[in-house]
Each structure stands twice: as C-alpha cells, then as structure tokens.
Motif scaffolding. Structure first.
Motif, PDB file in Angstrom:
ATOM      1  N   THR A 164      16.404   5.593 -13.329  1.00  0.00           N
ATOM      2  CA  THR A 164      15.799   5.852 -12.122  1.00  0.00           C
ATOM      3  C   THR A 164      15.464   7.265 -11.770  1.00  0.00           C
ATOM      4  O   THR A 164      16.025   8.233 -12.277  1.00  0.00           O
ATOM      5  CB  THR A 164      16.934   5.475 -10.852  1.00  0.00           C
ATOM      6  N   ALA A 165      14.479   7.366 -11.076  1.00  0.00           N
ATOM      7  CA  ALA A 165      13.728   8.696 -10.785  1.00  0.00           C
ATOM      8  C   ALA A 165      14.550   9.076  -9.373  1.00  0.00           C
ATOM      9  O   ALA A 165      14.411   8.366  -8.425  1.00  0.00           O
ATOM     10  CB  ALA A 165      12.263   8.626 -10.672  1.00  0.00           C
ATOM     11  N   PHE A 166      15.151  10.453  -9.565  1.00  0.00           N
ATOM     12  CA  PHE A 166      15.531  10.874  -7.995  1.00  0.00           C
ATOM     13  C   PHE A 166      14.858  12.161  -7.818  1.00  0.00           C
ATOM     14  O   PHE A 166      14.503  12.972  -8.615  1.00  0.00           O
ATOM     15  CB  PHE A 166      17.072  11.172  -8.437  1.00  0.00           C
ATOM     16  N   TRP A 167      14.533  12.189  -6.577  1.00  0.00           N
ATOM     17  CA  TRP A 167      14.340  13.876  -5.992  1.00  0.00           C
ATOM     18  C   TRP A 167      14.469  13.786  -4.489  1.00  0.00           C
ATOM     19  O   TRP A 167      14.686  12.917  -3.887  1.00  0.00           O
ATOM     20  CB  TRP A 167      12.678  13.893  -6.206  1.00  0.00           C
ATOM     21  N   ASN A 220       1.069  -1.255  -0.169  1.00  0.00           N
ATOM     22  CA  ASN A 220      -0.029  -0.095  -0.108  1.00  0.00           C
ATOM     23  C   ASN A 220       0.883   1.351   0.108  1.00  0.00           C
ATOM     24  O   ASN A 220       1.192   1.568   1.036  1.00  0.00           O
ATOM     25  CB  ASN A 220      -0.964   0.029   1.287  1.00  0.00           C
ATOM     26  N   ILE A 221       1.196   1.804  -1.159  1.00  0.00           N
ATOM     27  CA  ILE A 221       2.099   2.819  -1.304  1.00  0.00           C
ATOM     28  C   ILE A 221       1.686   4.011  -0.586  1.00  0.00           C
ATOM     29  O   ILE A 221       2.280   4.909  -0.112  1.00  0.00           O
ATOM     30  CB  ILE A 221       2.442   3.226  -2.678  1.00  0.00           C
ATOM     31  N   LEU A 263       4.642   6.453 -12.243  1.00  0.00           N
ATOM     32  CA  LEU A 263       5.725   7.521 -11.610  1.00  0.00           C
ATOM     33  C   LEU A 263       4.936   8.865 -11.416  1.00  0.00           C
ATOM     34  O   LEU A 263       5.003   9.318 -10.042  1.00  0.00           O
ATOM     35  CB  LEU A 263       6.970   7.827 -12.364  1.00  0.00           C
ATOM     36  N   VAL A 264       4.209   9.469 -12.118  1.00  0.00           N
ATOM     37  CA  VAL A 264       3.697  10.568 -12.065  1.00  0.00           C
ATOM     38  C   VAL A 264       2.679  10.416 -10.803  1.00  0.00           C
ATOM     39  O   VAL A 264       2.251  11.524 -10.101  1.00  0.00           O
ATOM     40  CB  VAL A 264       2.732  10.942 -13.283  1.00  0.00           C
ATOM     41  N   GLU A 265       1.784   9.446 -10.813  1.00  0.00           N
ATOM     42  CA  GLU A 265       0.816   9.270  -9.852  1.00  0.00           C
ATOM     43  C   GLU A 265       1.733   9.039  -8.381  1.00  0.00           C
ATOM     44  O   GLU A 265       1.097   9.759  -7.580  1.00  0.00           O
ATOM     45  CB  GLU A 265       0.123   7.940  -9.838  1.00  0.00           C
ATOM     46  N   VAL A 266       2.786   8.662  -8.247  1.00  0.00           N
ATOM     47  CA  VAL A 266       3.522   8.414  -7.208  1.00  0.00           C
ATOM     48  C   VAL A 266       3.799   9.895  -6.393  1.00  0.00           C
ATOM     49  O   VAL A 266       3.631  10.361  -5.200  1.00  0.00           O
ATOM     50  CB  VAL A 266       4.788   7.642  -7.300  1.00  0.00           C
ATOM     51  N   LYS A 267       4.258  10.774  -7.658  1.00  0.00           N
ATOM     52  CA  LYS A 267       4.771  11.962  -7.206  1.00  0.00           C
ATOM     53  C   LYS A 267       3.558  12.840  -6.705  1.00  0.00           C
ATOM     54  O   LYS A 267       3.673  13.846  -5.887  1.00  0.00           O
ATOM     55  CB  LYS A 267       5.561  12.839  -8.430  1.00  0.00           C
ATOM     56  N   LEU A 281      15.498   7.470  -4.458  1.00  0.00           N
ATOM     57  CA  LEU A 281      15.886   7.290  -5.827  1.00  0.00           C
ATOM     58  C   LEU A 281      15.257   5.567  -6.146  1.00  0.00           C
ATOM     59  O   LEU A 281      15.157   4.832  -5.171  1.00  0.00           O
ATOM     60  CB  LEU A 281      17.462   6.895  -5.618  1.00  0.00           C
ATOM     61  N   GLU A 282      14.518   5.851  -7.215  1.00  0.00           N
ATOM     62  CA  GLU A 282      13.484   4.792  -7.349  1.00  0.00           C
ATOM     63  C   GLU A 282      13.672   4.395  -8.915  1.00  0.00           C
ATOM     64  O   GLU A 282      13.829   5.141  -9.846  1.00  0.00           O
ATOM     65  CB  GLU A 282      11.949   5.253  -7.077  1.00  0.00           C
ATOM     66  N   LEU A 283      13.622   2.784  -9.196  1.00  0.00           N
ATOM     67  CA  LEU A 283      13.456   2.345 -10.558  1.00  0.00           C
ATOM     68  C   LEU A 283      12.072   2.972 -10.942  1.00  0.00           C
ATOM     69  O   LEU A 283      11.196   2.819 -10.660  1.00  0.00           O
ATOM     70  CB  LEU A 283      13.477   0.847 -10.317  1.00  0.00           C
ATOM     71  N   SER A 284      12.268   3.213 -12.219  1.00  0.00           N
ATOM     72  CA  SER A 284      11.137   4.112 -12.998  1.00  0.00           C
ATOM     73  C   SER A 284      11.070   3.353 -14.458  1.00  0.00           C
ATOM     74  O   SER A 284      10.356   4.025 -15.023  1.00  0.00           O
ATOM     75  CB  SER A 284      11.312   5.520 -13.367  1.00  0.00           C
ATOM     76  N   THR A 285      11.186   2.018 -14.295  1.00  0.00           N
ATOM     77  CA  THR A 285      10.880   1.276 -15.582  1.00  0.00           C
ATOM     78  C   THR A 285       9.732   0.413 -15.012  1.00  0.00           C
ATOM     79  O   THR A 285       9.783  -0.244 -13.995  1.00  0.00           O
ATOM     80  CB  THR A 285      12.083   0.489 -16.005  1.00  0.00           C
TER      81      THR A 285
END
Length: 422
Positions: A413-416, A329-330, A375-379, A350-354
């Motif tokens: 990977t997505a970094f923020w 459950n994110i 990924l867009v939904e996670v952000k 830092l997350e895998l974005s594939t």
C-alpha cells in the motif's frame, strides 16, 4: 443538481433489496450447502463410504449449524430497518425454493444500486450512539416490495464480505490486520497535532470518507478528535448501526465468517471457528463528538447542498483508507478533499498500490464513467490540485484475510500525508 423523486425511489428500492438479502441469507446458503450433499450422492458407493469415514457429512451438518447461527446475528441488523426511513414490509413469504436459490443464481450486476446517493445523518454522542436517519426530499409512496426481490450471487457476496469486514474492524482476531492499516494513519494524525493538548483535540474536525463499519472513525473519536465518518453502502450502514447503537459490551455477538467456502482451508476447525465481536465496548466518553453521515461523498461534501452546514475549509484533517480508488472521477475526489480542508489541513492517505490501484469502476457493465490513473499520476495530480505530499512510504497490508486459511494477499500500500498549501 436536485435529486428527483425517481432517484429517491430507486434508492429506497435498493435499500429494500439489501434488507431482503440479509433476510434470505439462510435459505440461499443452506441450499448451497445442500448442493454439496447432492453431489456426494452422485459418487460411487465405495467413494461415499470413504468420505463418510472422513466425517464429510458431519462437516456439512456443522456448516448448516454455523449458517443458522449467522442468521441470529444478521437478523439483529435488519430487525427494524424503518429507522433508516424505509418501510418494513415484513419477513413473510421470503423463503425461496432451496434448489432455485443456490443452484440457479441470477446473473450478478456490478454496481447494482450501490452507487445511488443518500443524504442521511447518523450522529453519536457520549456513552450511547443515537442515529437519526431522514431523507432530505419527500419520500415516494410506492417502491418495490422486498418480497418480490430475489438476491443475486453478487448481493450475497456483499453480505459475506460484510461478515468478514466485522472480523477486520471489530474483532480481536482482526487487530493485527487493522493496525497495519489504521495504526500508521492514527500515528500520523497525532504527529500532525502533536502541539495540541489532548483536552483540546475536540476542537479539531477529522473526516473519514468510506468509513465502512466505522472502526477507524471510532478510533479517531476515541483519541479525542471531533470525527465524522461517511459511508454510502447500505450493507455497511446497517451493520455499523448495530455495532455502534445496539451493542453495549465486548464479545456480545458471535459469527462464523468462513463457512461459505471450502477452498484454501487447512482443516475444518479453521473454517468453522467462531469469531466474537466487538473486541471493545463501542462507547465513547461523555462529550465526545462522533457522527456517521450516509450518502455519496461527492454529493455531500462536493457542493453546498445544505446551506446550514457548508463544507468548504472546515475540516482540519481527512483520512482516506482504501477509498480514493472508489472514484469514477479521481480529479473531482481530490478537488473536493482539497476544497473542504482548512488552510494547512492534512490529508492522510493509505491506498492499495497494486494493479496499480484497484479502481472499483474499471470495466464496469453499468456504463458509468471511470478514469484510472497509476500511482505516480495520482501523486502528480494531488500536487496540481494544491497538495504538498510528505512522509511517503510503502506499507505491507492485508484486507479481510482468513488468518488461518491457505490463501492470502499482501498489498504493497502507498501511504502519505499531504498538506493543503496555504
């Protein structure tokens, strides 16, 4: 929700099965290699002669030697599993028939026991790391004996992955891959606290969930911060204990992590090469604050299970590397991260974005719930929870890749960084 005796017994059973997997590494993999020999003798004699001239039989013998060398290392990991609160029932009668072990592996079970929860603490101080490991509930008097368990291919794959993880986290060979992921995260942490003198960093608490073999958490503690890692995998916990508690010099251990597969190999030297670990002396200066806590992230940090150590608002930074896609459950993961951060605290991710994210529980066969977002939904969800996302970028990274192999995956990977809104 209190943990029942049945839950504790299941956890102990799973831990015993993990120890058994370590101890049955050699017969399982020698049998797999012996299968190659049997296959060789099914070929026409002329074909066997050609392969003999290539040195194929000699290569198989060298693989056997590497497997036996790996056992020397792996046996150190489980030499005294009772330190983790489990009874050691010995190693006798753990040798299965070779043909049965490799030629007829039992069906794998995705998520078999790995999601069981623990609440044990590992704490390390200055020059030596002293771990304590105790159950918070009474222990049952009986559980499945390790001698009764036959590891599956899924179990052995976990063990082989642990060997490769050692390369990533604790070898000179893994430095480039490690720094591609950990480097930007450490830089972001230092940038966030750039106005804090180095000698005062110990006053700032950093949490690293999904710590694996502990290298990122160790590096953060080496920078002077008070750092705690959290990990739930028994494979990772046993292995990190050896590195952090029983290892006192660089290159103390030798492993052969690439001998288990003959696919995508350039030559036998790349497959049979030895890797020494660790690349550093895994100790910290006196006064360092560094600990590892074993257990489920949501259970440990998502509630007030320990009245003496409340979690809400106490962490100045949380660093998640390839972690949030382990969530069933994110929403709850992000809610917990937000809740336990101090006002103005920073979440470095830092997350895998594939795929778009490698959700670990997607299509599981254990009837566990799983919510998968892109990924867009996670952000967007992070913003809804109360984060202000900054410093977004994409970083190319690999993960436990054989640097001399013919196959490798590069992840975008997505970094923020994300600040908790005050």
């Amino acid at each position: 929700m209190p943990i029942s005796d049945a839950d504790i017994e299941e956890e102990q059973r799973h831990f015993a099965n993990v120890v058994t997997t370590f101890r049955k590494y050699v017969p399982y993999h020698l049998a797999a290699n012996n299968r190659r020999r049997k296959d060789l003798f099914t070929l026409p004699k002329a074909d066997q002669d050609l392969l003999e001239r290539l040195g194929y039989k000699q290569k198989l013998d060298e693989v056997d030697k590497a497997i036996l060398a790996n056992e020397v290392f792996l046996s150190k990991i489980v030499v005294d599993p009772e330190i983790f609160g489990a009874e050691d029932e010995g190693e006798d009668d753990h040798m299965p028939e070779e043909e049965d072990e490799a030629d007829n592996p039992e069906p794998s079970s995705i998520g078999s026991g790995e999601h069981s929860s623990q609440s044990h603490s590992h704490s390390s101080g200055s020059r030596t790391h002293s771990h304590s490991h105790s159950h918070t509930h009474s222990q049952p008097h009986s559980h499945s004996s390790p001698k009764q368990y036959k590891p599956t291919e899924f179990d052995m794959d976990k063990l082989r992955s642990t060997l490769k993880q050692f390369v990533r986290d604790w070898s000179a060979e893994g430095k480039e891959e490690r720094e591609a992921s950990y480097g930007p995260m450490k830089d972001a942490l230092l940038a966030h606290f750039s106005d804090i003198p180095k000698e005062e960093r110990r006053n700032f608490r950093v949490l690293v969930p999904g710590a694996g073999l502990g290298r990122l958490a160790y590096d953060v503690a080496s920078l002077g911060f008070a750092c705690q890692g959290n990990e739930f995998s028994h494979y990772m916990l046993l292995a990190s204990f050896l590195i952090l508690n029983k290892t006192d010099r660089p290159d103390m251990h030798t492993i052969y992590p690439y001998v288990h597969s003959f696919s995508n190999i350039t030559d036998r030297a790349s497959m049979l090469r030895a890797v020494t670990i660790p690349d550093v002396e895994p100790t910290l200066p006196p006064g360092s604050a560094f600990s590892l806590v074993a257990g489920d992230f949501e259970e440990i940090y998502g509630g007030e299970s320990d009245a003496n150590e409340p979690q809400a608002g106490v962490w100045d930074a949380i660093m998640t590397c390839f972690f949030i896609d382990t969530a069933k459950n994110i929403v709850n993961y992000l809610r917990i991260i937000h809740a336990i951060l101090a006002p103005g605290g920073v979440w470095i991710n830092l997350e895998l974005s594939t795929g778009p994210l490698l959700w670990h529980w997607e299509n599981n066969n254990t009837n566990d719930p799983s919510v998968e977002l892109d990924l867009v939904e996670v952000k967007e969800l992070a913003k809804m929870v109360g984060f202000e996302i900054e410093n977004e970028r994409t970083i190319d990274a690999t993960y436990t890749t054989n640097s001399q192999g013919m196959l490798g995956y590069t992840y975008r990977t997505a970094f923020w960084t994300a600040r908790k809104k005050i």
